[in-house]
Each structure stands twice: as C-alpha cells, then as structure tokens.
Write an enzyme that holds these catalytic residues in place. Structure first.
Site, PDB file in Angstrom:
ATOM      1  N   ARG A 142       0.807  -1.224   0.000  1.00 36.55           N
ATOM      2  CA  ARG A 142       0.000   0.000   0.000  1.00 36.55           C
ATOM      3  C   ARG A 142       0.843   1.279   0.000  1.00 36.55           C
ATOM      4  O   ARG A 142       0.372   2.324  -0.464  1.00 36.55           O
ATOM      5  CB  ARG A 142      -0.928   0.005   1.218  1.00 36.55           C
ATOM      6  CG  ARG A 142      -1.968  -1.112   1.160  1.00 36.55           C
ATOM      7  CD  ARG A 142      -3.316  -0.596   1.513  1.00 36.55           C
ATOM      8  NE  ARG A 142      -4.347  -1.588   1.268  1.00 36.55           N
ATOM      9  CZ  ARG A 142      -5.593  -1.453   1.655  1.00 36.55           C
ATOM     10  NH1 ARG A 142      -5.967  -0.366   2.292  1.00 36.55           N
ATOM     11  NH2 ARG A 142      -6.500  -2.364   1.399  1.00 36.55           N
ATOM     12  N   ASP A 177     -16.256   9.672   5.847  1.00 35.56           N
ATOM     13  CA  ASP A 177     -15.071   8.819   5.695  1.00 35.56           C
ATOM     14  C   ASP A 177     -13.840   9.643   6.062  1.00 35.56           C
ATOM     15  O   ASP A 177     -13.852  10.872   5.938  1.00 35.56           O
ATOM     16  CB  ASP A 177     -14.952   8.284   4.266  1.00 35.56           C
ATOM     17  CG  ASP A 177     -14.098   7.009   4.198  1.00 35.56           C
ATOM     18  OD1 ASP A 177     -14.668   5.913   4.156  1.00 35.56           O
ATOM     19  OD2 ASP A 177     -12.852   7.124   4.225  1.00 35.56           O
TER      20      ASP A 177
END
Length: 279
Positions: free
Chosen positions: A38, A149
């Site tokens: 990632r 979010d």
C-alpha cells in the site's frame, strides 16, 4: 526509483503505533506485506527506502500532507453496491415502514459511517426512493443521509457520483442501473440527481467527536470496526449510541457483533440478519 527494503521489527512497530493513533486501525503482527504493497508508491515518490524514514518524516513534517496520504493509502478499501443484501432488505421491509409512522412530521436522518466511494449511502438512497414510490406520502419532510469517511480521496470520488461500468457490476441489478443512473459522455455512469441530493458527504475520523453530526434514526457502521482494538470498538459504539435517537437502529457488518453493551443496545433478530436498537 528507490527500492523499499524489508521492514524491520522496530520500524514496523513504530508505524503500527502511528497508524493506530492516527485513525484507529490495529495492524496485526504479520501485515508487513500489506504495508509495503500500500505504501510502495508513496515511499518511492519521496525517495524513501525504509518504513522508519516514512514514519519519521510524518512526525517531523506534520503539515506536508504525507500523513493524510499514508492514512488514505492504508484505509482505502473496495466496496460493493447493496453489500450483504440483508441490511437493505431490513431497511426497506421493516425499518422504513415503522419510521414512516413513528416519525410524524420529523425528517428521517441516517448516518453511513466509513462510506468509502459512496456505494453504501447511494444504495440506502435508492432503497428510500423505492419505498417512497410504493408509499406515496411517506416522509413528507424528506430524508437526509450523512455519509462520512476519513479519506478525502474516496470522499471526492463519492461526491462526484460517477462510476465506471466495472464498479457498477459489483452488486447492482440491471433494473436499478437503468432506474437510478444515467450515462455520461465518457462511458461512465452518474447517479441521478434525486438519489444524489439526499446524501451529504463529510470528512470524519471515527476517533474524533461526533457532536457536529446531530442525531440519527439509523446508523450504518459496517465492516470498519473489525480493524479496531476491543477498547476502541467499545468507545466508538458508545459514542455512536450518543448520536442515535432513543429506539434508533444500528447496522454492523456481517462479521461484526456487539457484545457486553446491554445498557446501551438490544439485539433485534430479523431472520435473516441482526440489527441493534438503542435503549
């Protein structure tokens, strides 16, 4: 381009602490591969070869945008339309009929926490639309879906309301695609205005205060608590209870359960599916 080296134990532990402090995610002991995959791109862009360099840079340059980019990379997950279909059936067949009677003249308010690229709140909005078509006069004062979010990247994608066909194939029926989307000129599909207008997207870290959000009839907090420690889960669920009106409902993910909080919630068996009612 720099090559990222194998992550040492000390570097990994320091990064785990940073991530948990920043957004609550508790990385397991053996997730080095996930971290590398990632963060490879970010580290290469900044000429870094070790995770220790990255963690140090985040700490020493808090305004550089690096922290946000790293949290973004570590929290962005794929999502689906109408994921684990039961919650949406329960919403349509049990909760909306109940709330359309009990709310009287009040506006229906729903919170979609950790909404990612918008599939969940837009799915909720479609269910509301279908219910109102079958029940003219329901929720006369309207409905508001607040979708939050931590990641600005996914929120921007969600706000645009535009998706490629591949993303629409994940859980969306042909009937709903035709009814609730329109094609754009570049081969993408856009959520139609009535579905989009119900949803208000806001940046929100679940570790921070929820007081600005107001009170809700229903909260969806699905497939996010699995990433947190037991203590943090309890803290978040306690604070979510503070946002629910008395008798309001909480949806968790299919693999998540709420235990040891009998003073705050009671379990409601829906067969299939389980939801929780705020006491």
């Amino acid at each position: 381009m720099s090559t990222v080296r194998t992550i040492g134990t000390q570097d990994y532990d320091a990064f785990r602490k940073f991530l948990q402090d920043a957004c609550g995610i508790l990385l397991g002991d053996n997730k080095q591969y996930l971290v590398t995959s990632r963060l490879n791109k970010i580290m290469a862009q900044h000429g870094m070869t070790t995770l220790g360099e990255l963690t140090k840079a985040i700490t020493s340059h808090p305004r550089s945008g690096l922290k946000e980019a790293v949290v973004d990379a570590m929290t962005t997950n794929e999502t689906l339309w109408f994921r684990d279909i039961h919650p949406f059936n329960i919403l349509q067949n049990q909760l909306l009929p109940e709330l359309s009677k009990s709310l009287g003249g009040q506006q229906l308010k729903i919170w979609s926490a950790a909404c990612s690229t918008g599939q969940e709140p837009y799915s909720i909005s479609m269910v509301l639309d279908e219910f109102k078509q079958k029940n003219p006069g329901a929720f006369r004062t309207g409905e508001r879906i607040v979708a939050t979010d931590i990641s600005s990247t996914v929120l921007n994608a969600a706000k645009s309301g535009e998706y490629e066909m591949l993303a629409l194939g994940r859980g969306l029926s042909q009937d709903r695609l035709t009814k609730f989307f329109q094609q754009t000129g570049d081969g993408r599909w856009a959520v139609k205005a009535p579905i989009k207008q119900r949803v208000d997207f806001k940046p929100m870290n679940l570790l921070h205060s929820y007081s600005m959000l107001g009170k809700f009839d229903i909260v969806f907090c699905r497939n996010v608590l699995i990433y947190f420690s037991a203590d943090l889960k309890k803290d978040i669920l306690t604070r979510i209870h503070g946002t629910l009106k008395p008798g309001g409902y909480l949806f968790l993910g299919a693999s998540e359960a709420l235990s040891n909080m009998p003073d705050l919630y009671e379990m409601v068996q829906c067969r299939p599916g389980i939801i929780y009612r705020a006491k």
